[in-house]
Design an enzyme around this catalytic site. Structure first.
Site, PDB file in Angstrom:
ATOM      1  N   CYS A  52       0.844  -1.181   0.000  1.00 31.43           N
ATOM      2  CA  CYS A  52       0.000   0.000   0.000  1.00 31.43           C
ATOM      3  C   CYS A  52       0.890   1.246   0.000  1.00 31.43           C
ATOM      4  CB  CYS A  52      -0.948   0.099   1.196  1.00 31.43           C
ATOM      5  SG  CYS A  52      -2.156  -1.219   1.264  1.00 31.43           S
TER       6      CYS A  52
ATOM      7  N   ARG B 171       3.782  -0.094  -4.886  1.00 34.74           N
ATOM      8  CA  ARG B 171       3.528  -0.680  -3.563  1.00 34.74           C
ATOM      9  C   ARG B 171       2.200  -1.425  -3.494  1.00 34.74           C
ATOM     10  NH1 ARG B 171       6.978   1.795   0.208  1.00 34.74           N
ATOM     11  NH2 ARG B 171       5.655   1.001   1.860  1.00 34.74           N
TER      12      ARG B 171
ATOM     13  N   TRP C  82      -2.777  -2.577  -1.751  1.00 35.03           N
ATOM     14  CA  TRP C  82      -2.507  -4.006  -1.910  1.00 35.03           C
ATOM     15  C   TRP C  82      -3.394  -4.664  -0.870  1.00 35.03           C
ATOM     16  CZ3 TRP C  82      -0.693  -8.257   0.811  1.00 35.03           C
ATOM     17  CH2 TRP C  82      -0.279  -9.339   0.030  1.00 35.03           C
TER      18      TRP C  82
ATOM     19  N   ASN D  70      -2.094   1.922   5.698  1.00 35.78           N
ATOM     20  CA  ASN D  70      -1.231   0.819   5.232  1.00 35.78           C
ATOM     21  C   ASN D  70      -0.940  -0.047   6.445  1.00 35.78           C
ATOM     22  OD1 ASN D  70       0.839  -0.800   4.222  1.00 35.78           O
ATOM     23  ND2 ASN D  70       2.387   0.805   4.398  1.00 35.78           N
ATOM     24  N   GLY D  71      -1.084  -1.353   6.315  1.00 36.36           N
ATOM     25  CA  GLY D  71      -0.794  -2.245   7.440  1.00 36.36           C
ATOM     26  C   GLY D  71      -2.035  -3.004   7.851  1.00 36.36           C
TER      27      GLY D  71
ATOM     28  N   GLU E 274      16.368 -18.287  -8.475  1.00 34.56           N
ATOM     29  CA  GLU E 274      16.041 -16.890  -8.780  1.00 34.56           C
ATOM     30  C   GLU E 274      15.425 -16.785 -10.188  1.00 34.56           C
ATOM     31  OE1 GLU E 274      15.679 -14.318  -7.120  1.00 34.56           O
ATOM     32  OE2 GLU E 274      15.896 -12.626  -8.487  1.00 34.56           O
TER      33      GLU E 274
ATOM     34  N   LYS F 204      11.658 -15.338 -10.952  1.00 27.40           N
ATOM     35  CA  LYS F 204      11.394 -14.219 -11.863  1.00 27.40           C
ATOM     36  C   LYS F 204      10.338 -14.622 -12.884  1.00 27.40           C
ATOM     37  CE  LYS F 204      12.798 -11.515 -10.114  1.00 27.40           C
ATOM     38  NZ  LYS F 204      13.723 -11.474  -9.012  1.00 27.40           N
TER      39      LYS F 204
ATOM     40  N   GLU G  91       6.783 -14.851 -11.284  1.00 25.75           N
ATOM     41  CA  GLU G  91       6.132 -13.599 -10.924  1.00 25.75           C
ATOM     42  C   GLU G  91       5.815 -12.724 -12.127  1.00 25.75           C
ATOM     43  OE1 GLU G  91       8.362 -11.329  -7.996  1.00 25.75           O
ATOM     44  OE2 GLU G  91      10.246 -11.947  -8.866  1.00 25.75           O
TER      45      GLU G  91
ATOM     46  N   HIS H 292      16.047 -37.695  -8.183  1.00 26.36           N
ATOM     47  CA  HIS H 292      15.306 -38.098  -6.990  1.00 26.36           C
ATOM     48  C   HIS H 292      13.836 -37.705  -7.095  1.00 26.36           C
ATOM     49  CE1 HIS H 292      19.073 -39.256  -5.211  1.00 26.36           C
ATOM     50  NE2 HIS H 292      19.568 -38.107  -5.637  1.00 26.36           N
TER      51      HIS H 292
ATOM     52  N   LYS I  30       5.547  -4.281  -3.843  1.00 26.26           N
ATOM     53  CA  LYS I  30       7.001  -4.160  -3.731  1.00 26.26           C
ATOM     54  C   LYS I  30       7.499  -4.417  -2.318  1.00 26.26           C
ATOM     55  CE  LYS I  30      11.067  -3.258  -5.321  1.00 26.26           C
ATOM     56  NZ  LYS I  30      11.678  -4.350  -6.071  1.00 26.26           N
TER      57      LYS I  30
END
Ligand code: F6R
Length: 625
Positions: A2, A27, A82, A108-109, A493, A497, A500, A516, A620
């Site tokens: 947010c 955000r 968000w 926010n939160g 990584e 990427k 997402e 395995h 973010k």
């Protein structure tokens, strides 16, 4: 998570708020909204709010529908969301407005005790309009202002409400009867004040107002700030005076904008040579590694007998590389754990444990809680962080800043490379203090690090080649990534990427694990990326991965091989070969990651996801656990 903005001044607040939200959109982009307060030509105060689900562009359409000329006011608060409590809908979008249409709130939160507060409001006969935790604060403020010992007193009412909220939050309050001020507060989530001339700003970070002022004030934990056009006043939650930390912003507007690239992410990929160079700068003088920013003495460094790394996502992958480097150079055990798991078990920590907390944003709630847990157990915490003044470095014993500059694209690129470099600086500083590497060995490793920016420049030239390969691949429903040694975190990584950005299934494996289980996934035509270790490193690793490539090709996989220049042994087994410059093995991840960033961005676009800066469902900085 947010984005929040606020403005009090002499200019048209709507335009300023929309611009600020544009910079905060990374955000969160589930919805956006703005509330304006002002006084009309008859001297009557007013509050107007406009909000809409989806990205900021939707809010701009709504503003056009309503008519921007009707949304006047010189004080504004804004929010880009968000979603945590409640689906992304127009009703759940912020700002929330009180039952008497006087108070607007952005937040926010998480307000953890929202359920009993909501029940209390409902018992008072107030019908809540949304499913959010935020809305309770809005009505509580209106009630406090309308009646009782705080009636008519905006400041006292705001403090009364803030003291009832539990959890982690940043909130901004406006009141129609006080069109010349905003009251804001923060507890564990970020809020920065921007100090202009005859105008004041608030933002979740400095990008919200960087265009207008470079003078900023960082608030402490549990601080309230009251801004008017000409002043700001900082208080504790009990109303006593508190102090902020004024600072000058050393980023410029250009750094926060796209610089000619079609996305922030592409710009940030191309900024990686500078991110590495700037992170290294000043940490090696007269043959010695210097941790000058970090606040750790030589005797502290010498005393550590184990390291714990805590981080999330890409930062966690950078931490895996810290483990390889530190164990190899310093010969002390390094454990690594995703931060969200760390404090829920009982890790064995003491005052001889160094906890390395890695975070680009410095706000990630899981990492922050891991830091708090580590400190409570007596361990020393060193933060590796990209955001000056953020919460994780503030609560850590020491900090080593990565100097990647603002990272706006939600998927981490340049911050990841800078984290790897910072982790290596920590490893070398430990090796130097503990005498596990000779000075000339440290100088040699440093020299290889200093060559990385130039080599990353060379890898950036692979963008076109990766583009051709992506078009040839066509639509891919799933993709695997394999690596061995330091190539394993690179594989993880690369897969992250791709997930997402392109929203397709991708998984990274240690190539040795293939037999395995995961080899059962290989079928005709499945694209598999293989990060090949340097043939000049540990010899067995190279030959073993060559065998792994043959095994998957025999089962129909199409191989995309990332290999060092001059490594001819892999040529017969690569459907596509992407070359990276030769470098010592431990440095290879700093090069091999880059083509995988291009690959993910290109496949995302092939899949029709044009806005690679803002992948769906993500934000973010993740300030909730
Ligand atoms: C992936 C990504 C995330 C972050 C993670 C930690 O591209 O960006 O996985 O790495 O959320 O964020 P910070 O480093 O801000 O703690």
């Amino acid at each position: 998570m947010c984005g929040i903005v606020g403005y009090v001044g002499g200019r048209q607040a709507l335009d300023l708020a929309v611009d600020a939200l544009r910079r905060m959109e990374y955000r969160g982009y589930d919805s956006a909204g703005i509330a304006l307060v002002g006084t009309d030509e008859n001297g009557e105060s007013f509050l107007k709010a406009v909000k809409r689900t989806g990205k900021l562009a939707n809010l701009e359409d709504k503003i056009a529908e309503v008519g921007a000329e009707t949304l006047t006011g010189s004080t504004a608060i804004g929010h880009t969301r968000w979603a945590t409590h409640g689906r992304p809908t127009d009703e759940n979008a912020h700002p929330h407005v009180s039952f008497d249409n006087k108070v607007a709130v952005v937040h926010n939160g998480i307000i953890e005790n929202f359920a009993p507060l909501r029940a209390e409001l409902e018992a008072e006969g107030i019908t809540l309009q949304s499913d959010t935790d935020t809305e309770v604060a809005t009505h509580l403020l209106a009630l406090a202002y309308n009646d009782g010992d705080t009636a008519g007193d905006f400041r006292a009412s705001a403090l009364k409400v803030l003291n009832r909220l539990e959890g982690a939050f940043t909130v901004l309050f406006t009141h129609a009867d006080h069109p010349d001020q905003i009251i804001a507060a923060r507890r564990s989530t970020p809020l920065i004040v921007g100090v202009g001339e005859g105008e004041m700003f608030l933002g979740s970070d400095v990008a919200a107002f960087i265009e207008h002022t470079k003078n900023a004030v960082e608030l402490g934990q549990d601080n309230v700030v009251i801004i008017t056009r000409d002043d700001y006043e900082i208080l504790n939650f009990d109303g006593t005076a508190a102090e902020g930390r004024p600072f000058t912003i050393d980023w410029d507007l250009e750094a926060a904008e796209k610089g000619g690239f079609d996305s922030f992410m592409m710009k940030e990929i191309h900024e990686q040579p500078a991110a590495v160079r700037d992170t290294l700068a000043g940490h090696f003088e007269d043959g010695r590694v210097i941790l000058d920013e970090s606040n750790l003495s030589q005797s502290d460094l010498k005393s550590f007998n184990q390291v714990f790394v805590v981080a999330c996502g890409s930062a966690y992958h950078s931490g895996l590389l810290a483990k390889y480097a530190i164990e190899h150079w310093v010969r002390i055990p390094v454990q690594i754990e995703v931060a969200s798991e760390f404090r829920y078990r009982d890790p064995v920590l003491d005052e001889r444990t160094l906890v390395l907390a890695i975070s680009q944003s410095g706000e990630t709630a899981d990492t922050l809680e891991a830091v708090r847990h580590a400190k409570s157990q007596g361990a020393k915490v060193l933060a590796v962080c990209n955001t000056n003044g953020s919460q994780i470095p503030r609560e850590s014993d020491a900090v080593l800043y990565t100097h990647a500059g603002p990272e706006i694209g939600v998927a981490s690129t340049k911050a990841f490379l800078a984290q790897v470099v910072a982790n290596y600086i920590v490893g070398l500083a430990l090796a130097q203090a503990k005498g596990t590497k000779y000075p000339d060995e440290i100088s040699d490793i440093w020299a290889s690090l200093e060559e990385i920016p130039g080599k990353v420049e060379e890898v950036l030239a692979s963008q076109e080649e990766v583009g051709k390969l992506t078009s040839a691949l066509g639509a891919v429903p799933t993709m695997l990534f394999l690596g061995r040694g330091v190539g394993f975190p690179v594989a993880l990584e690369g897969a992250l990427k791709l997930k997402e950005l392109a929203y397709i299934h991708a998984e990274g494996f240690a190539a040795g694990e293939l037999k395995h289980g995961p080899i059962a996934l290989i079928e005709d035509g499945l694209p598999v990326v293989v990060v090949v270790p340097s043939p000049h490193g540990v010899k067995q690793l190279h030959s073993k991965i060559v065998s792994n490539i043959q095994e998957i090709r025999a089962r129909g996989a199409k191989t995309i091989v990332i290999a060092e220049e001059g490594d001819t042994a892999v040529e017969p087994y690569a459907n596509w070969l992407i070359r990276i410059p030769a470098t010592p093995s431990i440095m290879q991840p700093l090069l091999a990651t880059v083509p995988l960033q291009f690959l993910a961005a290109d496949i995302a676009r092939e899949c029709g996801n044009e806005d690679i800066d803002k992948p769906r469902n993500l934000a973010k900085s993740v300030t909730v656990e």
